[in-house]
Design a protein around this motif. Structure first.
Motif, PDB file in Angstrom:
ATOM      1  N   TYR A 120       0.815  -1.212   0.000  1.00  0.00           N
ATOM      2  CA  TYR A 120       0.000   0.000   0.000  1.00  0.00           C
ATOM      3  C   TYR A 120       0.853   1.267   0.000  1.00  0.00           C
ATOM      4  O   TYR A 120       0.422   2.292  -0.526  1.00  0.00           O
ATOM      5  N   ARG A 121       2.034   1.192   0.554  1.00  0.00           N
ATOM      6  CA  ARG A 121       2.948   2.348   0.465  1.00  0.00           C
ATOM      7  C   ARG A 121       3.347   2.600  -0.987  1.00  0.00           C
ATOM      8  O   ARG A 121       3.382   3.740  -1.448  1.00  0.00           O
ATOM      9  N   ILE A 122       3.645   1.540  -1.700  1.00  0.00           N
ATOM     10  CA  ILE A 122       3.998   1.662  -3.117  1.00  0.00           C
ATOM     11  C   ILE A 122       2.756   2.068  -3.931  1.00  0.00           C
ATOM     12  O   ILE A 122       2.834   2.951  -4.787  1.00  0.00           O
ATOM     13  N   PHE A 123       1.624   1.450  -3.630  1.00  0.00           N
ATOM     14  CA  PHE A 123       0.354   1.771  -4.290  1.00  0.00           C
ATOM     15  C   PHE A 123       0.039   3.259  -4.143  1.00  0.00           C
ATOM     16  O   PHE A 123      -0.489   3.883  -5.058  1.00  0.00           O
ATOM     17  N   ASN A 124       0.389   3.822  -3.016  1.00  0.00           N
ATOM     18  CA  ASN A 124       0.142   5.236  -2.729  1.00  0.00           C
ATOM     19  C   ASN A 124       0.934   6.169  -3.638  1.00  0.00           C
ATOM     20  O   ASN A 124       0.570   7.336  -3.808  1.00  0.00           O
TER      21      ASN A 124
END
Length: 145
Positions: A120-124
């Motif tokens: 989710y950090r990368i998705f963000n």
């Protein structure tokens, strides 16, 4: 010309509101993916749902005002502005991203998330990159041969 300026102003206002939400939502997903506390999980489920439902009209209005701007400039302008075609493609990717957030929301709601906080950090970062490219396209208006 005044009409176009009003349309652009509304387009940017709704775009900023939309981006605020899609920048924050994956951060909630990070917290959700990384906690085991049932009370926090339930609170995050509510926050995620309310946020996504709140910013969805901003996405629709951003798109609608963008379309109205194109309509005001006219077909010939649209055809000639190749940078705009790239921008529209990126906006469509962003709308797909927004739609995918509904799928992720459902997974969290049903306690079926299998992804890590790192995902989710990368998705963000996806909407951040798109925003940078779109802003550069809009302000620099590069010409393509």
């Amino acid at each position: 010309m005044t009409t176009i300026l009003w349309l652009k102003a509304f387009h940017v206002c709704f775009m900023v509101a939309w981006f605020a939400g899609i920048f924050y939502l994956p951060r909630l997903f990070v917290n959700h993916a990384e906690t085991d506390n049932k009370d926090i999980i339930e609170q995050l489920k509510g926050m995620e749902r309310r946020l996504l439902l709140f910013v969805t009209p901003f996405a629709i209005l951003t798109f609608a005002f963008g379309f109205a701007i194109i309509y005001q400039y006219g077909y010939q302008w649209f055809v000639a502005m190749k940078w705009l075609h790239i921008k529209i493609t990126l906006v469509l990717v962003l709308l797909a991203y927004h739609g995918y957030c509904f799928k992720l929301l459902k997974d969290f709601k049903e306690d079926k998330n299998t992804r890590s906080g790192k995902f989710y950090r990368i998705f963000n970062e996806v909407p951040v990159i798109i925003l940078f490219v779109v802003v550069f396209l809009v302000y620099l208006k590069p010409t393509f041969s």
